[in-house]
Write an enzyme that holds these catalytic residues in place. Structure first.
Site, PDB file in Angstrom:
ATOM      1  N   HIS A   1      92.650  39.964 110.123  1.00 41.06           N
ATOM      2  CA  HIS A   1      91.114  39.421 109.787  1.00 41.06           C
ATOM      3  C   HIS A   1      90.954  39.246 108.485  1.00 41.06           C
ATOM      4  O   HIS A   1      91.184  40.166 107.379  1.00 41.06           O
ATOM      5  CB  HIS A   1      90.958  40.163 110.648  1.00 41.06           C
ATOM      6  CG  HIS A   1      90.663  40.400 111.229  1.00 41.06           C
ATOM      7  ND1 HIS A   1      89.817  39.815 112.938  1.00 41.06           N
ATOM      8  CD2 HIS A   1      91.903  41.486 112.884  1.00 41.06           C
ATOM      9  CE1 HIS A   1      91.078  39.670 114.118  1.00 41.06           C
ATOM     10  NE2 HIS A   1      91.458  40.625 114.014  1.00 41.06           N
TER      11      HIS A   1
ATOM     12  N   GLU B   1      94.629  45.647 124.252  1.00 43.89           N
ATOM     13  CA  GLU B   1      94.916  46.908 122.932  1.00 43.89           C
ATOM     14  C   GLU B   1      93.453  47.867 123.339  1.00 43.89           C
ATOM     15  O   GLU B   1      94.564  49.005 123.603  1.00 43.89           O
ATOM     16  CB  GLU B   1      93.973  46.181 122.149  1.00 43.89           C
ATOM     17  CG  GLU B   1      93.752  46.911 120.906  1.00 43.89           C
ATOM     18  CD  GLU B   1      92.883  46.580 119.835  1.00 43.89           C
ATOM     19  OE1 GLU B   1      92.142  45.365 119.923  1.00 43.89           O
ATOM     20  OE2 GLU B   1      91.923  46.578 118.279  1.00 43.89           O
TER      21      GLU B   1
HETATM   22 ZN    ZN Z   1      92.581  41.674 115.468  1.00 51.81          ZN
END
Ligand code: ZN
Length: 336
Positions: free
Chosen positions: A16, A198
């Site tokens: 990111h 995740e």
């Molecule tokens: Zn990520």
């Protein structure tokens, strides 16, 4: 082949851009722009970067987006990212960028994107790294960020932007929420990727594959809870972009030696290795490779294939992918 991972030309396809800002840079940005941070000193901020869960991570991440107020702030963020790539010989990156957050905090998402692209283009022309962008919808604000992000994608034909993505928390935010927005993005010509599996279970990965029709999954590690879905990922060659240190800090997999990555690879699921948000997790890409080798026991040959997967399953155009694959092959030949 050599185990000097720092010297390897590398790919990273799950990073990111906003998550590359160091505590020192964030402290400077917030101080000069008069933005309050969840810490009273640089020392306190450094301590705050030590995460114990997704909520704290998200709070700091949003404070960081709020601290970017001027063009030079964005340039500084990109320059820091580029320096880290050059330091580690990272040659190709697919970076997630979230224009909605920059719109929301007042700078303007499109303006932020243009500044970032100009800086990245100049770096590429000067020898690299090569960066392509995935514009993320943050899951915690889909009713606003979904239409905004798709509207922006429909307006532009920016060669550096190669896909739509979905970031943000999972629990309470089913991947199906963005299905109509992803459909619009595909109609506008963009491939789709999404974070899933995740912090939530395999059902989120199934939604990403079946409803969002993703080419890759960011993380995806909890897919192992559903063996039929593991087989589907392997058959369709849907790549999982794994980030080891990030996973040990934010997910149920707190113990690196038992991380699911070797099991995913053994099941034939293509995977890549990335950092996600390196300074937020006290890591860098060289360290991730070292950990995968030293702690998980992955061989240099396996890790090299994962490295190439960043290009094979990357979303750059074919000519660029071929140029970089040839560059990597030439390096490999010189370093048997
Ligand atoms: Zn990520």
């Amino acid at each position: 082949m050599p185990e000097d991972f720092a010297a390897w030309p590398k790919t990273e396809v799950h990073l990111h851009l906003e998550g590359t800002v160091s505590p020192e840079t964030l402290w400077d940005l917030a101080s000069r722009n008069g933005v309050a941070l969840p810490a009273a000193s640089l020392e306190g901020l450094r301590a705050h970067y030590a995460f114990d869960g997704f909520d704290r991570f998200l709070t700091l991440w949003l404070a960081m987006c709020n601290s970017l107020r001027h063009p030079r702030d964005y340039e500084e963020m990109v320059d820091g990212y580029l320096a880290a790539c050059r330091r580690q010989n990272v040659r190709y990156v697919e970076a997630h960028f979230t224009p909605y957050n920059h719109e929301r905090f007042g700078f303007g998402g499109r303006r932020a994107l243009e500044i970032v692209c100009d800086r990245l283009r100049a770096a590429e022309a000067a020898g690299g790294p090569v960066t392509r962008l995935i514009l993320d919808i943050p899951s915690e604000s889909v009713p606003e960020s979904g239409p905004y992000t798709i509207g922006l994608l429909e307006q532009i034909a920016e060669p550096l932007v190669v896909a739509i993505g979905l970031g943000g928390p999972e629990e309470g935010f089913p991947r199906s929420l963005v299905a109509p927005h992803f459909e619009r993005a595909r109609a506008a010509g963009y491939p789709c990727v999404a974070h899933a599996g995740e912090t939530a279970g395999a059902a989120f990965v199934r939604e990403a594959v079946e409803l969002l029709k993703v080419r890759r999954v960011q993380h995806g590690i909890r897919v192992l809870e559903d063996p039929a879905l593991v087989r589907l990922l392997a058959e369709r060659e849907i790549c999982c972009d794994v980030a080891l240190t990030s996973n040990t800090l934010l997910t149920i997999h707190r113990d690196l030696p038992s991380h699911p990555l070797p099991a995913l690879l053994a099941a034939g699921v293509p995977c890549t290795l990335s950092t996600d948000d390196p300074p937020f997790f006290g890591t860098d890409l060289v360290r991730e490779y070292q950990q995968a080798h030293d702690v998980l026991g992955l061989s240099p040959a396996t890790l090299w294939e994962m490295n190439l997967n960043g290009l094979r399953f990357g979303l750059a155009d074919t000519a660029l992918r071929r140029r970089l694959l040839l560059e990597f092959a030439a390096w490999r030949q010189e370093h048997p």
